[in-house]
Structures are given as structure tokens and as C-alpha cells.
Scaffold this active site. Structure first.
Site, PDB file in Angstrom:
ATOM      1  N   ASN A 154       0.818  -1.197   0.000  1.00  0.00           N
ATOM      2  CA  ASN A 154       0.000   0.000   0.000  1.00  0.00           C
ATOM      3  C   ASN A 154       0.862   1.262   0.000  1.00  0.00           C
ATOM      4  O   ASN A 154       2.088   1.194  -0.036  1.00  0.00           O
ATOM      5  CB  ASN A 154      -0.941  -0.022   1.207  1.00  0.00           C
ATOM      6  CG  ASN A 154      -2.311   0.523   0.872  1.00  0.00           C
ATOM      7  OD1 ASN A 154      -2.431   1.579   0.267  1.00  0.00           O
ATOM      8  ND2 ASN A 154      -3.340  -0.201   1.270  1.00  0.00           N
ATOM      9  N   HIS A 170      21.783   1.356   9.938  1.00  0.00           N
ATOM     10  CA  HIS A 170      22.936   2.242   9.806  1.00  0.00           C
ATOM     11  C   HIS A 170      23.842   1.977  10.994  1.00  0.00           C
ATOM     12  O   HIS A 170      23.566   2.405  12.109  1.00  0.00           O
ATOM     13  CB  HIS A 170      22.503   3.710   9.771  1.00  0.00           C
ATOM     14  CG  HIS A 170      21.833   4.097   8.504  1.00  0.00           C
ATOM     15  ND1 HIS A 170      22.527   4.560   7.413  1.00  0.00           N
ATOM     16  CD2 HIS A 170      20.539   4.058   8.127  1.00  0.00           C
ATOM     17  CE1 HIS A 170      21.690   4.806   6.431  1.00  0.00           C
ATOM     18  NE2 HIS A 170      20.468   4.499   6.836  1.00  0.00           N
ATOM     19  N   THR A 220      10.050  -8.070  15.877  1.00  0.00           N
ATOM     20  CA  THR A 220      11.474  -8.205  16.189  1.00  0.00           C
ATOM     21  C   THR A 220      11.940  -9.651  16.197  1.00  0.00           C
ATOM     22  O   THR A 220      13.137  -9.907  16.297  1.00  0.00           O
ATOM     23  CB  THR A 220      11.787  -7.588  17.567  1.00  0.00           C
ATOM     24  OG1 THR A 220      11.035  -8.293  18.563  1.00  0.00           O
ATOM     25  CG2 THR A 220      11.446  -6.104  17.603  1.00  0.00           C
ATOM     26  N   ARG A 222       3.738  -9.695  19.759  1.00  0.00           N
ATOM     27  CA  ARG A 222       3.597 -10.978  20.443  1.00  0.00           C
ATOM     28  C   ARG A 222       2.312 -11.641  19.958  1.00  0.00           C
ATOM     29  O   ARG A 222       1.408 -10.974  19.426  1.00  0.00           O
ATOM     30  CB  ARG A 222       3.591 -10.804  21.958  1.00  0.00           C
ATOM     31  CG  ARG A 222       2.444  -9.964  22.464  1.00  0.00           C
ATOM     32  CD  ARG A 222       2.488  -9.794  23.984  1.00  0.00           C
ATOM     33  NE  ARG A 222       1.422  -8.934  24.441  1.00  0.00           N
ATOM     34  CZ  ARG A 222       0.157  -9.304  24.632  1.00  0.00           C
ATOM     35  NH1 ARG A 222      -0.200 -10.540  24.399  1.00  0.00           N
ATOM     36  NH2 ARG A 222      -0.742  -8.441  25.055  1.00  0.00           N
ATOM     37  N   LYS A 265      -3.332 -14.524  19.234  1.00  0.00           N
ATOM     38  CA  LYS A 265      -4.293 -15.587  18.938  1.00  0.00           C
ATOM     39  C   LYS A 265      -3.720 -16.477  17.871  1.00  0.00           C
ATOM     40  O   LYS A 265      -2.976 -16.023  16.991  1.00  0.00           O
ATOM     41  CB  LYS A 265      -5.585 -14.924  18.428  1.00  0.00           C
ATOM     42  CG  LYS A 265      -6.637 -15.833  17.889  1.00  0.00           C
ATOM     43  CD  LYS A 265      -7.821 -15.007  17.375  1.00  0.00           C
ATOM     44  CE  LYS A 265      -8.766 -15.859  16.577  1.00  0.00           C
ATOM     45  NZ  LYS A 265      -9.914 -15.085  16.097  1.00  0.00           N
TER      46      LYS A 265
END
Length: 135
Positions: free
Chosen positions: A28, A58, A114, A129, A132
């Protein structure tokens, strides 16, 4: 969509960046995908707006780099990103280096991914996290 950016860079040790985008992928508006090692976005992925997918940073985020402006630090590969089939990525999601997202996952808006996300899961939050499992 408009104002999206797909970019790859050759950096020392990674002279052949490999960005793969499958069929029926919809990135998008204002999405930013940046690759120095490898980013793979598989078939059927849908993103919201303002999504960042990156396999690099960086510098190495070390104390000795603090006196160097971020833009002047070397671009460093931090690990391939693989996004499975039919993944739905909400608005303003950030997907950081070294992450694999399993097929059919849903990433909630504003999440920061992450670590790896299993297939058929709904995730959200900072860091993302599991909220479901889809059965």
C-alpha cells in the site's frame, strides 16, 4: 501504490542483495522495503500504509559509533526477512531484520516485529507478540 519505495544496496560482504516479491502482492501507499542481503515477500501478501520492512541498519549500534551521525554510518546487513504467503500486515507495521513470518499470519497495526512469527497467528504490540492462533 503511490509513494512506496523499494530499494536495495550493495554493501561490503553483500554485493548481491536479493529482493523477491511474489505474485498478487499489494504494497500500500508509503511502504518502504530496503534490502542489502535478502527480503522475500511471498504470494498474496497485503500491507497497510506506512509499512517498513528492512534487513539492515545504519551501523552496528555500538558505543564507538555514537559520535558518527547515523546517515554517515555504514549500512550493515542484520539478517534476511522472509514473509510467508497470504500474510496481512496492518498500517504502520515495522518488520526488523532477521525475521521470518509464517504463512497466513496477521500483523496488527503499529506492531514492531522483532522475532519470528508462526504461521496462522495474529500478533500485535511493541514488540509484537502472539494474541491468537487461527485454527
Amino acid at each position: 501504490m503511490r509513494n512506496s519505495v523499494l530499494e536495495s544496496y550493495k554493501v561490503e560482504g553483500h554485493e548481491n542483495p536479493n529482493m523477491i516479491i511474489g505474485n498478487n502482492v499489494h504494497l500500500n501507499e508509503y511502504c518502504h522495503v530496503t534490502c542489502v542481503e535478502g527480503v522475500e515477500i511471498n504470494d498474496g501478501v497485503l500491507t497497510g500504509r506506512f509499512v517498513l520492512i528492512t534487513d539492515n541498519s545504519h551501523g552496528n549500534n555500538e558505543a564507538r559509533e555514537l559520535d558518527v551521525a547515523p546517515l554517515e554510518r555504514a549500512v550493515v546487513a542484520k539478517g534476511r526477512v522472509i514473509i510467508g504467503r497470504n500474510v496481512w500486515i496492518g498500517d504502520k507495521v515495522t518488520i526488523l531484520p532477521g525475521v521470518t513470518i509464517g504463512d497466513n499470519a496477521v500483523i496488527g497495526a503499529n506492531a514492531v516485529v522483532t522475532s519470528d512469527i508462526p504461521a496462522n497467528s495474529v500478533v500485535g504490540g511493541i514488540p509484537a507478540r502472539i494474541l491468537k492462533m487461527i485454527k
